[in-house]
Write an enzyme that holds these catalytic residues in place. Structure first.
Site, short mmCIF file in Angstrom:
data_model
loop_
_atom_site.label_atom_id
_atom_site.label_comp_id
_atom_site.label_asym_id
_atom_site.label_seq_id
_atom_site.Cartn_x
_atom_site.Cartn_y
_atom_site.Cartn_z
N ALA A 74 71.89 3.82 -40.70
CA ALA A 74 72.99 4.69 -40.26
C ALA A 74 73.61 4.20 -38.94
O ALA A 74 74.82 4.30 -38.75
CB ALA A 74 72.49 6.12 -40.12
N GLN A 182 70.92 13.04 -41.62
CA GLN A 182 69.88 14.05 -41.84
C GLN A 182 70.19 14.98 -43.00
O GLN A 182 69.33 15.74 -43.43
CB GLN A 182 69.67 14.90 -40.57
N ALA A 203 68.44 5.13 -45.88
CA ALA A 203 67.39 5.30 -46.89
C ALA A 203 66.11 5.90 -46.33
O ALA A 203 65.43 6.68 -47.01
CB ALA A 203 67.08 3.96 -47.55
N CYS A 329 64.71 8.80 -31.25
CA CYS A 329 65.16 7.85 -30.22
C CYS A 329 64.88 8.40 -28.82
O CYS A 329 64.43 7.68 -27.93
CB CYS A 329 66.64 7.58 -30.37
N1 PLP Z 1 72.15 9.73 -37.03
C1 PLP Z 1 71.21 10.68 -37.12
C2 PLP Z 1 71.63 12.11 -37.18
C3 PLP Z 1 69.86 10.34 -37.15
O1 PLP Z 1 68.93 11.30 -37.24
C4 PLP Z 1 69.50 8.97 -37.08
C5 PLP Z 1 68.08 8.57 -37.05
O2 PLP Z 1 67.24 9.16 -36.40
C6 PLP Z 1 70.52 8.00 -37.01
C7 PLP Z 1 71.82 8.43 -36.99
C8 PLP Z 1 70.19 6.54 -36.98
O3 PLP Z 1 69.73 6.16 -38.26
P1 PLP Z 1 69.08 4.73 -38.56
O4 PLP Z 1 67.68 4.82 -38.12
O5 PLP Z 1 69.19 4.57 -40.04
O6 PLP Z 1 69.87 3.72 -37.83
#
Ligand code: PLP
Length: 383
Positions: A74, A182, A203, A329
């Protein structure tokens, strides 16, 4: 059967479904052709598998397979869409609208775009973190704008009314991008019905593997090519050059196929467990739910526990429970949650907040044991 510690951090990531893993395995060795070099049988078989997965993913979100671009997750999808539009002079984007409760993948991309002279405007929120639809219209100008909005919040689980928002933006020269990381797999997501122009998802939040995600680009509304983030062999319509991650894509497809079959059943079962947990834990005094229960994802609870430091609770329960103090994060840096700060909660309330996220493999016994463990540690930490 119970795993120890009990895993209740499904919003951070989900375990790979065993059926998903099985579907991927042949593509690491037996069928290991390059999907972008479909001039031989090996390549053709890999390409067929990629296209079959694309269909399954498109089917879960009710779009056409040609509207799915594979990325690494994402974060990349968000960067690709926001930079790909905002930095393309053909779109003449004057500003990006977002919220202070959005994920850092969006907020940090906006900060980068500010350095490229694209202004960020933060939309007014209601006390529960919903976009204040009444005030949204005042934020839309005649110039072309880009709205980037988290569909369901990763920390609180609050779901935005994307349909009402899409209805407001569609006639207003505003491109509507949704971070549905989410939401997809947990609740029904239909971007075209909600007038969404671009959407990111991943995924590993829906029992698929890590390192693979998708960007939905609405072919009816996005006519100009986005600027790619990197350049090379021109895969994925020139938007995402590089050899395709075939096992990852196959696993993502399988995960979406399973999600489509299980979504309704999972929603009911998981929200029942969530309610059981909330009822049980609320018998202890000084517990506040951060969010409005009717507006939450079925699996997420964000709770403030008066008189308890959240990071101490999470650490003390480490061998019993895997839960978190905020986003996957944010916890690395142990900064106070920017989401709860944006909701204007007090420092104490933010410092005492934990996130519990339930998933497909959670059972009733685990929830009952979680209630016992939480009550016990709260009474100890409050002394
Ligand atoms: N956006 C949201 C709302 C998320 O919860 C996350 C992951 O924690 C991300 C973006 C980032 O996703 P990815 O780990 O696939 O880069």
């Amino acid at each position: 059967m119970m795993d120890s510690p009990i895993y209740l951090d499904y919003n951070a990531t989900t375990p790979v479904d065993p059926e998903v893993l099985d579907s991927m395995l042949p593509y690491f060795s037996k069928i290991s052709g390059n999907a972008s070099n479909a001039v031989n049988i090996h390549g053709k078989k890999s390409l067929d598998a990629v296209e079959e997965a694309r269909e399954k993913i498109a089917s879960l979100i009710y779009c056409h397979p040609s509207e799915i671009i594979f990325t690494s997750g994402a974060t990349e999808s968000i960067n690709l869409f926001l930079k790909g539009i905002a930095l393309n002079s053909k779109y003449s984007i004057s500003s990006i609208l977002t919220t202070k409760t959005d994920h850092s993948a969006v907020l940090e991309t906006c900060k980068y775009l500010e350095m490229q002279n694209v202004e960020t405007v933060y939309l007014p929120l209601t006390p529960n973190g919903l976009v204040d639809i009444g005030k949204l219209e005042n934020c839309l100008s005649k110039e072309t704008q880009l709205l980037s909005l988290i569909h369901a919040n990763n920390e609180t689980g609050t779901i935005q009314n994307t349909n009402k928002i899409g209805n407001t933006t569609k006639n207003k020269n505003t491109i509507f991008f949704s971070d549905a990381t989410q939401a997809v797999g947990k609740i029904k997501v239909d971007p075209k019905k909600d007038f969404i122009d671009g959407m990111a998802f991943s995924a590993h939040k829906l029992y698929g593997p890590k390192g693979i995600g998708a960007l939905f680009i609405n072919k009816d509304t996005i006519s100009q090519q986005l600027l790619p983030l990197h350049h090379g062999g021109g895969q994925e319509k020139g938007l995402r050059s590089g050899t395709m991650n075939v096992p990852g894509i196959v696993g993502f497809g399988k995960a979406c196929e399973i999600a489509q079959k299980c979504i309704k059943k999972d929603q009911v079962r998981i929200s029942n467990l969530r309610n059981l947990l909330l009822d049980g834990i609320q018998k202890t005094k000084g517990i506040q739910l951060n969010g409005e229960i009717q507006q939450l994802l079925p699996n997420t609870l964000n709770l403030s526990i008066k008189g308890v430091e959240a990071h101490m609770l999470v650490e003390a329960l480490e061998s019993t429970l895997s839960i978190s103090t905020g986003s996957a994060c944010g916890t690395v840096s142990r900064k106070p949650s920017h989401v709860l700060q944006a909701l204007k909660y007090s420092k104490d309330r933010i410092g005492s907040s934990i996130r519990i996220s339930i998933g497909r493999y959670t059972n009733k016994e685990e929830i009952e044991n979680t209630i016992i463990a939480l009550k016990d540690i709260i009474s100890k930490l409050r002394i």
